[in-house]
Design an enzyme around this catalytic site. Structure first.
Site, PDB file in Angstrom:
ATOM      1  N   HIS A 117       8.282   7.369  18.778  1.00 22.23           N
ATOM      2  CA  HIS A 117       7.371   7.719  17.684  1.00 22.23           C
ATOM      3  C   HIS A 117       6.177   8.514  18.200  1.00 22.23           C
ATOM      4  O   HIS A 117       5.896   8.559  19.410  1.00 22.23           O
ATOM      5  CB  HIS A 117       6.884   6.450  16.985  1.00 22.23           C
ATOM      6  CG  HIS A 117       6.123   5.492  17.861  1.00 22.23           C
ATOM      7  ND1 HIS A 117       4.816   5.704  18.248  1.00 22.23           N
ATOM      8  CD2 HIS A 117       6.480   4.310  18.415  1.00 22.23           C
ATOM      9  CE1 HIS A 117       4.391   4.713  19.004  1.00 22.23           C
ATOM     10  NE2 HIS A 117       5.392   3.837  19.125  1.00 22.23           N
ATOM     11  N   CYS A 145       7.924   0.824  23.225  1.00 21.73           N
ATOM     12  CA  CYS A 145       8.387   2.025  22.546  1.00 21.73           C
ATOM     13  C   CYS A 145       8.200   3.248  23.441  1.00 21.73           C
ATOM     14  O   CYS A 145       7.524   3.202  24.462  1.00 21.73           O
ATOM     15  CB  CYS A 145       7.621   2.229  21.240  1.00 21.73           C
ATOM     16  SG  CYS A 145       7.980   0.998  19.972  1.00 21.73           S
TER      17      CYS A 145
END
Length: 379
Positions: free
Chosen positions: A301, A320
């Site tokens: 992201h 992430c």
């Protein structure tokens, strides 16, 4: 000439006059189950055979006239259905056959199939008509445990153009995923025939799904995240098209290694650490350009809250993969925006050189982390 004519008319003195009606026996047609049968199993019972001739046509139809597909043997002396029958349904059978002389016989029967004690529902992850990346796997889940896994797996029928072997693998007793040995070839057309209606998944529990869907494989994109080098190399159809500086999981929260498939895309989404075991550590309401890589919460992201110098030099996330981005997801010039716009569901993101284990193949759509020899074993 006269002698020949007399000889021809006289015939063989030892020949006997053939009685009227003495010719080839008519073809004998047999339909199972017998006419009027009740509580007939939905699989393994319906069959039509011909003795002393061949079948020229078999029609099996339900109450609305819908026909059951089936196939003749190479000798055309037997017919069987291609799929399970529906539960608690009356079927009519018409069989036509002929003997060697072409004399035709017709036989008919009606029967009713067994009612289901209960049914199971089936769900899958690829919308009909989708274009997906080369890493997409078909994942089918069920709302009740499946005991007859082989029968249920065989009722999901996959054909491809160009042809490629596709195998299913069961994760537990409520999920089966399908994939080829290697990533799909770009441009592959995939047809799926769900033929679960009437298939007994467990004792007295039958499927209801009978549907056809298809998807197309798009261009081939695989992105390799090197957690140690803090970079991601994007390769499309064999050509490296961009290298992006990234940040991965910090020590103690390292990013999984392994091949992960993008399964969701969100231009903006909320990420609350409490939902994945990081209670109170973060709650970001507007994470830009987020794409899911695992069921457990791994995303790739955009990140607008870290300093620009972080990307390409340090790993600071909770697991992430982060790319430089702008709050609001409105700046198309950021790395996060570029990667989002150039990615599709089914693309592969492979993480290497992270100080963590390889992600489990059922944590998301990540069966590429299982050897082909093991994939499909024990179905």
């Amino acid at each position: 000439m006269l002698l020949l004519a007399l000889t021809a008319c006289g015939g063989d003195e030892n020949a006997k006059e053939q009685p009227e009606g003495d010719g080839p026996a008519p073809v004998a047609l047999t339909i199972a189950p017998e006419d009027g049968a009740q509580d007939v199993p939905t699989q393994g019972e319906l069959a039509v055979t011909a003795e002393g001739g061949t079948l020229t046509g078999v029609t099996v139809a339900g109450p609305e006239g819908e026909e059951v597909p089936g196939a003749l043997t190479e000798e055309a002396d037997a017919w069987a259905p291609d799929e399970a029958l529906a539960n608690d349904t009356e079927y009519s059978v018409t069989a036509v056959g002929e003997n060697a002389e072409g004399d035709e016989e017709t036989s008919t029967a009606t029967f009713t199939t067994v009612a289901a004690d209960a049914t199971f529902s089936s769900y899958w992850n690829i919308p009909d008509g989708s274009e997906v990346g080369v890493g997409m796997e078909l994942s089918v889940t069920f709302d009740t445990p499946i005991q007859n896994t082989a029968e249920v797996g065989e009722a999901v029928r996959i054909t491809t153009d160009p042809p490629v072997e596709v195998r299913g693998h069961w994760f537990g007793d409520q999920r089966i995923d399908f994939r080829p040995e290697e990533y799909w070839e770009p441009g592959t057309e995939v047809e799926i025939g769900f033929r679960l209606r009437g298939v007994e998944g467990a004792d007295g529990v039958f499927g209801t799904l009978r549907e056809n869907v298809s998807f197309t494989v798009g261009r081939g994109q695989v992105s390799t995240v090197d957690a140690a080098a803090h970079t991601m190399t994007v390769t499309r159809d064999g050509e490296e098209i961009r290298t992006i500086p990234i940040t991965a999981g910090a020590p103690g929260n390292e990013t999984w290694n392994g091949k992960m498939v993008i399964t969701e895309k969100h231009k903006e989404t909320r990420m609350d650490g409490a939902t994945v075991g990081f209670g109170g550590e973060y709650d970001i309401p507007d994470v830009p350009h987020a794409m899911r890589l695992s069921t457990s919460g791994t995303f790739i992201h955009g990140n607008y809250w870290a300093s620009s110098g972080t990307f390409g030099s340090a790993n600071v996330s909770h697991g992430c993969v982060g790319l430089g981005d702008a709050q609001g997801a409105g700046d198309p010039g950021t790395q996060g925006a570029w990667f989002y716009e150039n990615s599709m569901i089914g693309d592969v993101v492979e993480v290497i050189n992270s100080d963590d284990d390889v992600i489990a193949p059922d944590n998301g759509i990540n069966g590429w982390n299982m050897d082909w020899a093991e994939w499909g074993a024990g179905q």
